[in-house]
Scaffold this motif. Structure first.
Motif, PDB file in Angstrom:
ATOM      1  N   ILE A  29     -89.863 -43.106 -49.884  1.00 42.53           N
ATOM      2  CA  ILE A  29     -89.495 -44.283 -50.671  1.00 42.53           C
ATOM      3  C   ILE A  29     -88.490 -45.139 -49.909  1.00 42.53           C
ATOM      4  O   ILE A  29     -88.566 -46.373 -49.914  1.00 42.53           O
ATOM      5  CB  ILE A  29     -88.923 -43.849 -52.039  1.00 42.53           C
ATOM      6  CG1 ILE A  29     -90.027 -43.245 -52.911  1.00 42.53           C
ATOM      7  CG2 ILE A  29     -88.278 -45.037 -52.756  1.00 42.53           C
ATOM      8  CD1 ILE A  29     -89.536 -42.708 -54.235  1.00 42.53           C
ATOM      9  N   GLY A  30     -87.555 -44.492 -49.227  1.00 43.37           N
ATOM     10  CA  GLY A  30     -86.565 -45.227 -48.451  1.00 43.37           C
ATOM     11  C   GLY A  30     -87.197 -46.018 -47.323  1.00 43.37           C
ATOM     12  O   GLY A  30     -86.855 -47.185 -47.098  1.00 43.37           O
ATOM     13  N   ALA A  32     -90.337 -47.062 -47.155  1.00 48.39           N
ATOM     14  CA  ALA A  32     -91.125 -48.153 -47.741  1.00 48.39           C
ATOM     15  C   ALA A  32     -90.223 -49.288 -48.222  1.00 48.39           C
ATOM     16  O   ALA A  32     -90.574 -50.468 -48.093  1.00 48.39           O
ATOM     17  CB  ALA A  32     -91.965 -47.620 -48.894  1.00 48.39           C
ATOM     18  N   SER A  33     -89.067 -48.950 -48.758  1.00 51.81           N
ATOM     19  CA  SER A  33     -88.141 -49.970 -49.256  1.00 51.81           C
ATOM     20  C   SER A  33     -87.573 -50.802 -48.109  1.00 51.81           C
ATOM     21  O   SER A  33     -87.499 -52.035 -48.189  1.00 51.81           O
ATOM     22  CB  SER A  33     -87.003 -49.318 -50.044  1.00 51.81           C
ATOM     23  OG  SER A  33     -87.502 -48.607 -51.161  1.00 51.81           O
ATOM     24  N   VAL A  34     -87.166 -50.126 -47.037  1.00 54.59           N
ATOM     25  CA  VAL A  34     -86.625 -50.834 -45.877  1.00 54.59           C
ATOM     26  C   VAL A  34     -87.683 -51.760 -45.278  1.00 54.59           C
ATOM     27  O   VAL A  34     -87.406 -52.919 -44.937  1.00 54.59           O
ATOM     28  CB  VAL A  34     -86.125 -49.831 -44.818  1.00 54.59           C
ATOM     29  CG1 VAL A  34     -85.781 -50.549 -43.521  1.00 54.59           C
ATOM     30  CG2 VAL A  34     -84.916 -49.075 -45.339  1.00 54.59           C
ATOM     31  N   SER A  36     -90.385 -53.038 -46.813  1.00 57.99           N
ATOM     32  CA  SER A  36     -90.774 -54.110 -47.740  1.00 57.99           C
ATOM     33  C   SER A  36     -89.701 -55.183 -47.876  1.00 57.99           C
ATOM     34  O   SER A  36     -90.012 -56.377 -47.971  1.00 57.99           O
ATOM     35  CB  SER A  36     -91.092 -53.518 -49.120  1.00 57.99           C
ATOM     36  OG  SER A  36     -92.171 -52.605 -49.046  1.00 57.99           O
ATOM     37  N   PHE A  37     -88.418 -54.760 -47.881  1.00 55.99           N
ATOM     38  CA  PHE A  37     -87.344 -55.719 -48.143  1.00 55.99           C
ATOM     39  C   PHE A  37     -86.752 -56.340 -46.878  1.00 55.99           C
ATOM     40  O   PHE A  37     -86.240 -57.466 -46.922  1.00 55.99           O
ATOM     41  CB  PHE A  37     -86.223 -55.036 -48.930  1.00 55.99           C
ATOM     42  CG  PHE A  37     -86.537 -54.821 -50.389  1.00 55.99           C
ATOM     43  CD1 PHE A  37     -86.280 -55.808 -51.326  1.00 55.99           C
ATOM     44  CD2 PHE A  37     -87.101 -53.637 -50.821  1.00 55.99           C
ATOM     45  CE1 PHE A  37     -86.565 -55.618 -52.662  1.00 55.99           C
ATOM     46  CE2 PHE A  37     -87.400 -53.426 -52.158  1.00 55.99           C
ATOM     47  CZ  PHE A  37     -87.128 -54.421 -53.079  1.00 55.99           C
ATOM     48  N   LYS A 172     -93.803 -55.339 -53.076  1.00 54.45           N
ATOM     49  CA  LYS A 172     -92.729 -54.357 -52.936  1.00 54.45           C
ATOM     50  C   LYS A 172     -92.858 -53.196 -53.927  1.00 54.45           C
ATOM     51  O   LYS A 172     -92.707 -52.027 -53.563  1.00 54.45           O
ATOM     52  CB  LYS A 172     -91.376 -55.048 -53.108  1.00 54.45           C
ATOM     53  CG  LYS A 172     -91.124 -56.127 -52.056  1.00 54.45           C
ATOM     54  CD  LYS A 172     -89.852 -56.900 -52.329  1.00 54.45           C
ATOM     55  CE  LYS A 172     -89.674 -58.012 -51.294  1.00 54.45           C
ATOM     56  NZ  LYS A 172     -88.470 -58.839 -51.563  1.00 54.45           N
ATOM     57  N   LYS A 173     -93.145 -53.524 -55.177  1.00 54.34           N
ATOM     58  CA  LYS A 173     -93.259 -52.466 -56.187  1.00 54.34           C
ATOM     59  C   LYS A 173     -94.417 -51.526 -55.867  1.00 54.34           C
ATOM     60  O   LYS A 173     -94.292 -50.303 -55.988  1.00 54.34           O
ATOM     61  CB  LYS A 173     -93.449 -53.087 -57.575  1.00 54.34           C
ATOM     62  CG  LYS A 173     -92.230 -53.838 -58.091  1.00 54.34           C
ATOM     63  CD  LYS A 173     -92.482 -54.381 -59.491  1.00 54.34           C
ATOM     64  CE  LYS A 173     -91.257 -55.121 -60.018  1.00 54.34           C
ATOM     65  NZ  LYS A 173     -91.500 -55.682 -61.389  1.00 54.34           N
ATOM     66  N   ASN A 175     -95.806 -50.988 -52.905  1.00 52.03           N
ATOM     67  CA  ASN A 175     -95.496 -50.222 -51.697  1.00 52.03           C
ATOM     68  C   ASN A 175     -94.592 -49.031 -52.005  1.00 52.03           C
ATOM     69  O   ASN A 175     -94.810 -47.924 -51.504  1.00 52.03           O
ATOM     70  CB  ASN A 175     -94.818 -51.119 -50.659  1.00 52.03           C
ATOM     71  CG  ASN A 175     -95.778 -52.113 -50.036  1.00 52.03           C
ATOM     72  OD1 ASN A 175     -96.980 -52.027 -50.240  1.00 52.03           O
ATOM     73  ND2 ASN A 175     -95.245 -53.068 -49.303  1.00 52.03           N
ATOM     74  N   ILE A 176     -93.570 -49.267 -52.830  1.00 49.95           N
ATOM     75  CA  ILE A 176     -92.638 -48.193 -53.171  1.00 49.95           C
ATOM     76  C   ILE A 176     -93.329 -47.129 -54.014  1.00 49.95           C
ATOM     77  O   ILE A 176     -93.126 -45.924 -53.822  1.00 49.95           O
ATOM     78  CB  ILE A 176     -91.419 -48.770 -53.911  1.00 49.95           C
ATOM     79  CG1 ILE A 176     -90.597 -49.651 -52.956  1.00 49.95           C
ATOM     80  CG2 ILE A 176     -90.550 -47.658 -54.487  1.00 49.95           C
ATOM     81  CD1 ILE A 176     -89.464 -50.393 -53.613  1.00 49.95           C
TER      82      ILE A 176
END
Length: 223
Positions: A29-30, A32-34, A36-37, A172-173, A175-176
């Motif tokens: 999750i980390g 994917a978050s990095v 995506s954002f 983003k949602k 992807n996470i």
């Protein structure tokens, strides 16, 4: 009965190693978050719609079905002309874009609305202003080129493209969420692999299960 025992063993393995699954899931999750954002560039989409005009036959007061059908088929042909090198190269020249024909072609999607004379042109780009500019320039260039090539019905713009405000990618949602599911699957797989590779005898029952030998007795630990 054996299936129930095996299923319980699986749940026991997961329960004992839940922290490994949790760590792997959080890592996925980390990442994917990095991505995506902070890493993935936002992609915007601008849309414009055109309609192929249907002209009345000389002396006719109404438009026949044959004329409508001809216009619908012509819309398909027009869709291919929009993606032609002649049209797109002219668009690139007019807008002074720093891209090749193939770069622009990759960002174009042309579709016809079923059973209509309507053509939808979608442009995707990391620059929202360029996406809208291309979507609005294509009809201008295409209208002249279509008349020159086919000498047939013209086209009119129904909706001009507006500068998009919200990117269509990355989601983003999604992807996470996908990273979370993937992390759980990888975590469970890792835990089961660790259990499969662990051939230590930990409890008396393991002698019968792992070695297939009868248990004769148990030596108690000294108190």
């Amino acid at each position: 009965m054996e299936e129930i025992i095996d299923l319980r063993e699986y749940f026991t393995i997961i329960k004992k190693k839940w922290f490994i699954i949790a760590v792997i899931t959080l890592v996925c999750i980390g990442i994917a978050s990095v991505y995506s954002f902070f890493i993935a560039k936002p992609v915007y989409q601008a849309d414009t719609t055109l309609i192929v005009k249907t002209e009345k036959a000389q002396g006719a007061e109404t438009i026949s079905n044959d004329q409508v059908n001809a216009s619908q088929k012509l819309a398909i042909t027009y869709g291919e002309i929009i993606k032609s090198r002649t049209v797109l190269d002219e668009v690139i020249k007019n807008l002074r874009l720093k891209m090749s024909y193939y770069d622009l072609l990759d960002g174009i999607s042309v579709s016809t609305v079923t059973d209509t004379q309507i053509i939808k042109v979608s442009i995707t780009s990391t620059d929202k202003n360029i996406a809208a500019a291309i979507a609005n320039e294509i009809p201008k260039v295409f209208a002249e080129e279509a008349m020159r090539i086919t000498d047939a019905n013209g086209v009119e713009v129904i909706d001009n493209a507006k500068v998009p405000t919200t990117p269509i990618k990355p989601n983003k949602k999604l992807n996470i969420a996908m990273a979370g599911v993937l992390g759980i699957m990888i975590g469970i797989g890792t835990v089961f692999l660790m259990a499969f590779m662990d051939n230590k005898i930990r409890v008396p029952q393991d002698v019968d299960i792992d070695l297939g030998l009868p248990l004769l007795g148990v030596v108690p630990e000294e108190l």
